[in-house]
Design a protein around this motif. Structure first.
Motif, PDB file in Angstrom:
ATOM      1  N   HIS A 485       0.814  -1.227   0.000  1.00  0.00           N
ATOM      2  CA  HIS A 485       0.000   0.000   0.000  1.00  0.00           C
ATOM      3  C   HIS A 485       0.848   1.277   0.000  1.00  0.00           C
ATOM      4  O   HIS A 485       0.332   2.371   0.273  1.00  0.00           O
ATOM      5  CB  HIS A 485      -0.935  -0.006   1.208  1.00  0.00           C
ATOM      6  CG  HIS A 485      -2.008  -1.062   1.116  1.00  0.00           C
ATOM      7  ND1 HIS A 485      -3.099  -0.953   0.292  1.00  0.00           N
ATOM      8  CD2 HIS A 485      -2.112  -2.275   1.719  1.00  0.00           C
ATOM      9  CE1 HIS A 485      -3.860  -2.036   0.419  1.00  0.00           C
ATOM     10  NE2 HIS A 485      -3.277  -2.863   1.287  1.00  0.00           N
ATOM     11  N   GLY A 486       2.138   1.141  -0.296  1.00  0.00           N
ATOM     12  CA  GLY A 486       2.989   2.317  -0.465  1.00  0.00           C
ATOM     13  C   GLY A 486       3.352   3.022   0.815  1.00  0.00           C
ATOM     14  O   GLY A 486       3.660   4.218   0.804  1.00  0.00           O
ATOM     15  N   LEU A 487       3.327   2.320   1.956  1.00  0.00           N
ATOM     16  CA  LEU A 487       3.706   2.916   3.224  1.00  0.00           C
ATOM     17  C   LEU A 487       5.177   2.594   3.534  1.00  0.00           C
ATOM     18  O   LEU A 487       5.779   1.726   2.900  1.00  0.00           O
ATOM     19  CB  LEU A 487       2.824   2.404   4.368  1.00  0.00           C
ATOM     20  CG  LEU A 487       1.305   2.453   4.162  1.00  0.00           C
ATOM     21  CD1 LEU A 487       0.606   1.989   5.425  1.00  0.00           C
ATOM     22  CD2 LEU A 487       0.846   3.853   3.786  1.00  0.00           C
ATOM     23  N   GLU A 488       5.725   3.288   4.533  1.00  0.00           N
ATOM     24  CA  GLU A 488       7.088   3.025   5.001  1.00  0.00           C
ATOM     25  C   GLU A 488       7.005   2.414   6.403  1.00  0.00           C
ATOM     26  O   GLU A 488       6.381   2.970   7.298  1.00  0.00           O
ATOM     27  CB  GLU A 488       7.907   4.322   5.094  1.00  0.00           C
ATOM     28  CG  GLU A 488       8.236   4.962   3.775  1.00  0.00           C
ATOM     29  CD  GLU A 488       9.391   4.286   3.074  1.00  0.00           C
ATOM     30  OE1 GLU A 488      10.016   3.389   3.686  1.00  0.00           O
ATOM     31  OE2 GLU A 488       9.665   4.652   1.920  1.00  0.00           O
ATOM     32  N   LYS A 489       7.618   1.232   6.567  1.00  0.00           N
ATOM     33  CA  LYS A 489       7.744   0.694   7.919  1.00  0.00           C
ATOM     34  C   LYS A 489       8.749   1.546   8.682  1.00  0.00           C
ATOM     35  O   LYS A 489       9.846   1.791   8.209  1.00  0.00           O
ATOM     36  CB  LYS A 489       8.222  -0.756   7.882  1.00  0.00           C
ATOM     37  CG  LYS A 489       8.464  -1.360   9.267  1.00  0.00           C
ATOM     38  CD  LYS A 489       9.015  -2.770   9.150  1.00  0.00           C
ATOM     39  CE  LYS A 489       9.315  -3.362  10.518  1.00  0.00           C
ATOM     40  NZ  LYS A 489       9.874  -4.728  10.416  1.00  0.00           N
ATOM     41  N   ILE A 490       8.380   1.991   9.890  1.00  0.00           N
ATOM     42  CA  ILE A 490       9.287   2.808  10.691  1.00  0.00           C
ATOM     43  C   ILE A 490      10.064   1.932  11.668  1.00  0.00           C
ATOM     44  O   ILE A 490      11.283   1.913  11.670  1.00  0.00           O
ATOM     45  CB  ILE A 490       8.532   3.900  11.462  1.00  0.00           C
ATOM     46  CG1 ILE A 490       7.725   4.777  10.474  1.00  0.00           C
ATOM     47  CG2 ILE A 490       9.502   4.773  12.258  1.00  0.00           C
ATOM     48  CD1 ILE A 490       8.568   5.459   9.415  1.00  0.00           C
ATOM     49  N   MET A 498       4.902   0.062  13.838  1.00  0.00           N
ATOM     50  CA  MET A 498       4.693   1.461  13.441  1.00  0.00           C
ATOM     51  C   MET A 498       5.041   1.624  11.975  1.00  0.00           C
ATOM     52  O   MET A 498       6.086   1.166  11.514  1.00  0.00           O
ATOM     53  CB  MET A 498       5.552   2.389  14.299  1.00  0.00           C
ATOM     54  CG  MET A 498       5.447   3.854  13.946  1.00  0.00           C
ATOM     55  SD  MET A 498       6.578   4.830  14.984  1.00  0.00           S
ATOM     56  CE  MET A 498       6.320   6.464  14.310  1.00  0.00           C
ATOM     57  N   ALA A 499       4.152   2.274  11.220  1.00  0.00           N
ATOM     58  CA  ALA A 499       4.396   2.563   9.805  1.00  0.00           C
ATOM     59  C   ALA A 499       3.861   3.962   9.505  1.00  0.00           C
ATOM     60  O   ALA A 499       3.132   4.556  10.308  1.00  0.00           O
ATOM     61  CB  ALA A 499       3.737   1.525   8.915  1.00  0.00           C
ATOM     62  N   ALA A 500       4.225   4.482   8.346  1.00  0.00           N
ATOM     63  CA  ALA A 500       3.787   5.825   7.973  1.00  0.00           C
ATOM     64  C   ALA A 500       3.628   5.914   6.466  1.00  0.00           C
ATOM     65  O   ALA A 500       4.409   5.335   5.714  1.00  0.00           O
ATOM     66  CB  ALA A 500       4.770   6.886   8.459  1.00  0.00           C
ATOM     67  N   GLY A 501       2.612   6.660   6.022  1.00  0.00           N
ATOM     68  CA  GLY A 501       2.386   6.896   4.606  1.00  0.00           C
ATOM     69  C   GLY A 501       2.551   8.362   4.281  1.00  0.00           C
ATOM     70  O   GLY A 501       2.215   9.229   5.092  1.00  0.00           O
ATOM     71  N   GLY A 502       3.084   8.644   3.083  1.00  0.00           N
ATOM     72  CA  GLY A 502       3.247  10.023   2.652  1.00  0.00           C
ATOM     73  C   GLY A 502       4.660  10.527   2.736  1.00  0.00           C
ATOM     74  O   GLY A 502       4.957  11.621   2.260  1.00  0.00           O
TER      75      GLY A 502
END
Length: 622
Positions: A485-490, A498-502
């Motif tokens: 889904h184009g997110l970044e695993k933090i 914890m992950a983040a998108g954008g």
């Protein structure tokens, strides 16, 4: 602020502004100026050597009835002003610093203690303005007056031991001088006096006890450094007898006498900061030069030089530690002074060396010729053996180098792949090219948190290897979902994910983040649908907002994000329930046309008050 026996470092809780124009508080309170304040991340503020002023913004909340004080833990701050501000207006001003008489201080200690005038339950903003022409670092701590007095008692004990010891060394060597009339002991006494004088200026004991009503004399503190450079040079030249044993080094050492005089004179001019920087550089290079001189003279057969090298080595570590502390390379340690420890060991060893110098010199002169002959034979034999070994090593290393180059190339490819696996592409490229990463601000990022309800009970039913194995299976699946889904695993912390998108540019990150969370729930439902007993049930929370992202430090670095958005996303997760995706108002507004959401109303979030929350119930469209 809470009542405690502990003193709390607050340097990493302030925002700071470098002020080369020496602005007034009215200009500082201007909203445009306020935006220029940046967060500070060290416990001890350290701004190197500069004539600029610095402003620190501090916010305190008092939760009990005790009176609290702010400590600026350095005696070298020329000017200190603490402004108490409420609703954009200055309510109170406290002025101190070593530009003012010692008697003007409310609390008579060598550093600075300023009362924080806050009523219980109040939150108060303070602006601290500091400037100095001395090394610009200071512990910044908050505590009760009792805690500070107990802390100062411990510090005074340490300083009393040090200065008492140095006085004993001075008297001991004066006794040797009057017994032998050898002027080298007098040079050594002058050198130890200058070191002791320098350390007393560091802690401002001379200001407190010698000239408390003459603060203008504090501006010339670096004179003690100049005198230490001069006396150290004269003593070393006499002890090592450089004029006869190393004439070239003896001539070069004259440079440090010249620089010491330049620093001394410069302290009576407007170039005091330049004199300070020159003094730091001169001390460093003088220490290294005399260490080299000692090695050269020792190799030339003058055995007393070994005592000098041992003693000077400790002092060099003290000098270097103090300089690296000043330039913000080493952390500031409140109870420990690198130069004090180094100088104490150094003067002790040199005192013993001086006392035994005459007898040792006679003994070494008798055996010098025999040792020189044996050393020459051993050296020739050693060189012959080394030549044979060297030829063999050259052949071996040529072959090894060829193989190593191939291995290095393969390892480089592996390291590049590993770097790209743990960092976003742009950050990985930046780290490879520059060795560091500049923190970046992202105006809109969706932060996703998950953890497992009842994880402790699950952990009790599994041994460690089974527990970690299950987590690994789940987090591997989460990694694939996040990537899909184009997110970044933090990062993961225990059972939290914890992950983040954008972060890497994705206008649909709020929607994609919700899709990823729902798919994680579906994965767990499918994985554990036939499990009897404790099941892995996930809570999930999402919030969208601005963050700062990047890599900090240089060892074991990891990509991370910071900001209030992260805190609120964490609260979304902790206020969710197993099997549900809980989103904030900000995220809801961005996904409400795609997903059905159930309003939960305003719910108390720890440290954030009541905030609107929503459960995601399903998709509006495919």
């Amino acid at each position: 602020m809470k009542s405690s026996d502990q003193l709390i470092p607050v340097g990493n809780q302030v925002h700071y502004l470098r002020d080369s124009a020496f602005l007034g508080i009215e200009e500082i309170l201007n909203p445009d100026t306020q935006k220029k304040f940046a967060p500070y991340f060290q416990d001890t503020p350290n701004f190197g050597s500069t004539s600029d002023a610095y402003w620190l913004r501090l916010d305190f909340k008092k939760v009990d009835e005790n009176d609290f004080y702010l400590q600026i833990g350095s005696a070298f701050i020329d000017s200190v002003a603490l402004y108490q501000v409420s609703d954009g207006k200055v309510e109170d001003v406290q002025l101190t610093g070593d530009d003012l008489p010692f008697s003007s201080r409310e609390i008579k200690v060598s550093n600075f203690l300023l009362p924080l005038k806050i009523e219980q339950g109040e939150t108060q903003t303070y602006f601290l303005k500091v400037s100095t022409n001395q090394p610009f670092f200071f512990p910044l701590r908050v505590g009760t007056l009792q805690a500070f007095m107990e802390d100062n008692h411990h510090l005074d004990l340490i300083q009393g031991i040090y200065f008492g010891f140095m006085l004993l060394i001075i008297l001991y060597n004066l006794f040797l001088y009057f017994s032998t009339r050898e002027y080298i002991y007098l040079l050594y006494v002058a050198y130890v006096v200058c070191i002791t004088w320098f350390m007393s200026t560091v802690y401002q004991y001379v200001f407190e006890f010698v000239w408390p009503e003459n603060p203008a004399l504090n501006k010339y503190a670096v004179i003690s450094t100049a005198m230490t450079i001069l006396t150290a040079t004269f003593f070393t030249r006499a002890f090592l007898n450089t004029k006869q044993r190393a004439p070239i080094l003896h001539q070069v050492s004259t440079l440090f006498i010249f620089l010491g005089l330049v620093i001394f004179v410069a302290m009576f001019t407007p170039y005091k900061i330049a004199a300070l920087i020159l003094a730091q550089a001169t001390v460093f290079f003088m220490a290294v030069f005399f260490l080299v001189a000692g090695i050269v003279i020792l190799k030339n057969g003058y055995l007393p030089a070994k005592y000098y090298l041992l003693a000077w080595g400790f002092l060099i570590f003290g000098f270097i530690g103090a300089i690296l502390e000043t330039i913000n390379f080493l952390p500031v340690v409140y109870y420990f002074n690198y130069m004090q420890l180094g100088s104490a060991i150094e003067v002790t060893l040199l005192s013993f060396a001086l006392a035994d110098r005459i007898n040792l010199y006679k003994k070494e002169r008798e055996i010098a010729q025999a040792d020189a002959l044996i050393a020459a034979e051993e050296k020739a034999h050693f060189i012959l053996q080394q030549n044979i070994l060297l030829e063999e090593k050259v052949k071996e290393r040529t072959l090894e180098l060829s193989n190593s180059l191939m291995i290095i190339e393969e390892e480089k490819k592996k390291s590049d792949l590993l770097l790209l696996n743990i960092l976003p592409y742009a950050t990985a490229v930046e780290l490879k090219e520059t060795g560091k990463s500049i923190l970046k601000y992202h105006a809109s990022v969706s932060v996703l948190f998950t953890d497992f309800a009842g994880f402790s009970k699950i952990a009790e039913t599994l041994d460690a290897s089974e527990l970690v194995g299950e987590l690994d299976d789940i987090f591997r699946a989460f990694d694939e979902i996040v990537k899909k889904h184009g997110l970044e695993k933090i990062k993961t912390i225990g059972d939290a994910y914890m992950a983040a998108g954008g972060i890497s540019g994705n206008d649909f990150h709020p929607i994609n983040s919700v899709k990823a969370a729902l798919e994680m729930q579906e994965f767990l439902d499918e994985k554990f649908k036939v499990i009897i007993g404790e099941k892995w049930q996930m809570r999930c929370g999402i919030h969208t907002g601005p963050v700062t992202a990047g890599v900090v430090g240089k060892d074991k670095f990891a990509f991370d994000i910071w900001g209030s958005t992260v805190n609120l996303a964490s609260r979304m997760e902790s206020n969710s329930v197993p099997g549900k995706v809980n989103v904030s108002e900000a995220t809801y507004q961005l996904v409400k046309d795609v997903f059905y959401c159930i309003p939960r109303g305003k719910i108390e979030a720890k440290n954030l008050g009541k905030v609107n929350m929503y459960f995601v119930d399903g998709k509006v469209t495919a």
